[in-house]
Design a protein around this motif. Structure first.
Motif, mmCIF file in Angstrom:
data_model
loop_
_atom_site.group_PDB
_atom_site.id
_atom_site.type_symbol
_atom_site.label_atom_id
_atom_site.label_comp_id
_atom_site.label_asym_id
_atom_site.label_seq_id
_atom_site.Cartn_x
_atom_site.Cartn_y
_atom_site.Cartn_z
ATOM 1 N N SER A 1 0.959 -1.384 -0.408
ATOM 2 C CA SER A 1 0.407 -0.153 0.003
ATOM 3 C C SER A 1 0.807 1.138 -0.533
ATOM 4 O O SER A 1 0.062 2.126 -0.775
ATOM 5 C CB SER A 1 -1.021 -0.255 1.211
ATOM 6 O OG SER A 1 -0.389 0.196 2.755
ATOM 7 N N VAL A 2 1.849 1.293 0.415
ATOM 8 C CA VAL A 2 3.000 2.665 0.772
ATOM 9 C C VAL A 2 4.104 1.870 0.053
ATOM 10 O O VAL A 2 5.385 1.332 1.031
ATOM 11 C CB VAL A 2 2.692 3.238 1.892
ATOM 12 C CG1 VAL A 2 4.287 4.307 2.079
ATOM 13 C CG2 VAL A 2 1.370 3.519 2.765
ATOM 14 N N ARG A 3 4.606 2.301 -0.991
ATOM 15 C CA ARG A 3 6.085 2.518 -1.405
ATOM 16 C C ARG A 3 6.939 3.509 -1.764
ATOM 17 O O ARG A 3 8.146 2.979 -1.600
ATOM 18 C CB ARG A 3 6.386 1.433 -2.937
ATOM 19 C CG ARG A 3 4.840 -0.063 -2.416
ATOM 20 C CD ARG A 3 5.661 -1.255 -3.680
ATOM 21 N NE ARG A 3 4.832 -1.704 -3.397
ATOM 22 C CZ ARG A 3 5.906 -3.142 -3.111
ATOM 23 N NH1 ARG A 3 6.798 -3.499 -2.825
ATOM 24 N NH2 ARG A 3 4.718 -4.384 -3.100
ATOM 25 N N HIS A 4 6.557 4.472 -1.181
ATOM 26 C CA HIS A 4 6.794 5.817 -1.654
ATOM 27 C C HIS A 4 6.813 7.004 -0.101
ATOM 28 O O HIS A 4 5.822 6.341 0.343
ATOM 29 C CB HIS A 4 7.007 6.371 -2.582
ATOM 30 C CG HIS A 4 4.958 7.304 -3.017
ATOM 31 N ND1 HIS A 4 4.475 5.899 -3.071
ATOM 32 C CD2 HIS A 4 4.776 8.179 -2.611
ATOM 33 C CE1 HIS A 4 3.016 7.415 -3.246
ATOM 34 N NE2 HIS A 4 3.131 8.058 -2.294
ATOM 35 N N GLY A 5 7.703 7.547 -0.182
ATOM 36 C CA GLY A 5 7.387 8.272 1.004
ATOM 37 C C GLY A 5 6.907 9.576 0.465
ATOM 38 O O GLY A 5 6.767 10.313 0.048
ATOM 39 N N LEU A 6 5.561 9.256 2.096
ATOM 40 C CA LEU A 6 4.606 10.630 1.870
ATOM 41 C C LEU A 6 4.612 11.653 2.461
ATOM 42 O O LEU A 6 4.083 12.226 1.658
ATOM 43 C CB LEU A 6 3.678 9.923 2.511
ATOM 44 C CG LEU A 6 3.163 8.123 2.514
ATOM 45 C CD1 LEU A 6 1.522 7.690 3.255
ATOM 46 C CD2 LEU A 6 2.200 8.199 1.443
ATOM 47 N N LEU A 7 5.783 11.922 3.341
ATOM 48 C CA LEU A 7 6.581 13.317 3.377
ATOM 49 C C LEU A 7 7.025 13.049 2.610
ATOM 50 O O LEU A 7 7.252 14.972 2.270
ATOM 51 C CB LEU A 7 6.572 13.064 4.669
ATOM 52 C CG LEU A 7 6.687 12.568 5.987
ATOM 53 C CD1 LEU A 7 7.025 12.454 7.451
ATOM 54 C CD2 LEU A 7 5.275 13.715 6.032
#
Length: 78
Positions: free
Chosen positions: A12-18
């Motif tokens: 679901s998360v593979r890149h930096g959200l910040l």
């Protein structure tokens, strides 16, 4: 949205959200190291861009396991 969320799946998360929200950079998550320990974050050609995990890990192996298993907490602010 001020609540910390635990990442449940690396799918679901593979890149930096910040990194994306505050720097406009879509960078892959990876294990990085600072004086405080290992953490999940992002880096570009210029070096580290964001610390994405609230946690610091004692070893690179523990951080890698957390990243792969989704057992870490996403920071909400840089």
């Amino acid at each position: 949205m001020n609540q910390a969320t635990t990442v449940s799946s690396t799918a679901s998360v593979r890149h930096g959200l910040l990194a994306q929200e505050f720097c406009g950079k879509r960078l892959p998550l990876q294990v990085l190291r600072s004086q405080r320990g290992h953490y999940i974050g992002t880096a570009g050609d210029e070096g580290p861009v964001s610390r994405e995990s609230n946690e610091y890990f004692r070893t690179e192996e523990l951080a890698q396991q957390a990243l792969q298993g989704g057992n870490w907490t996403q920071k909400q602010e840089p």
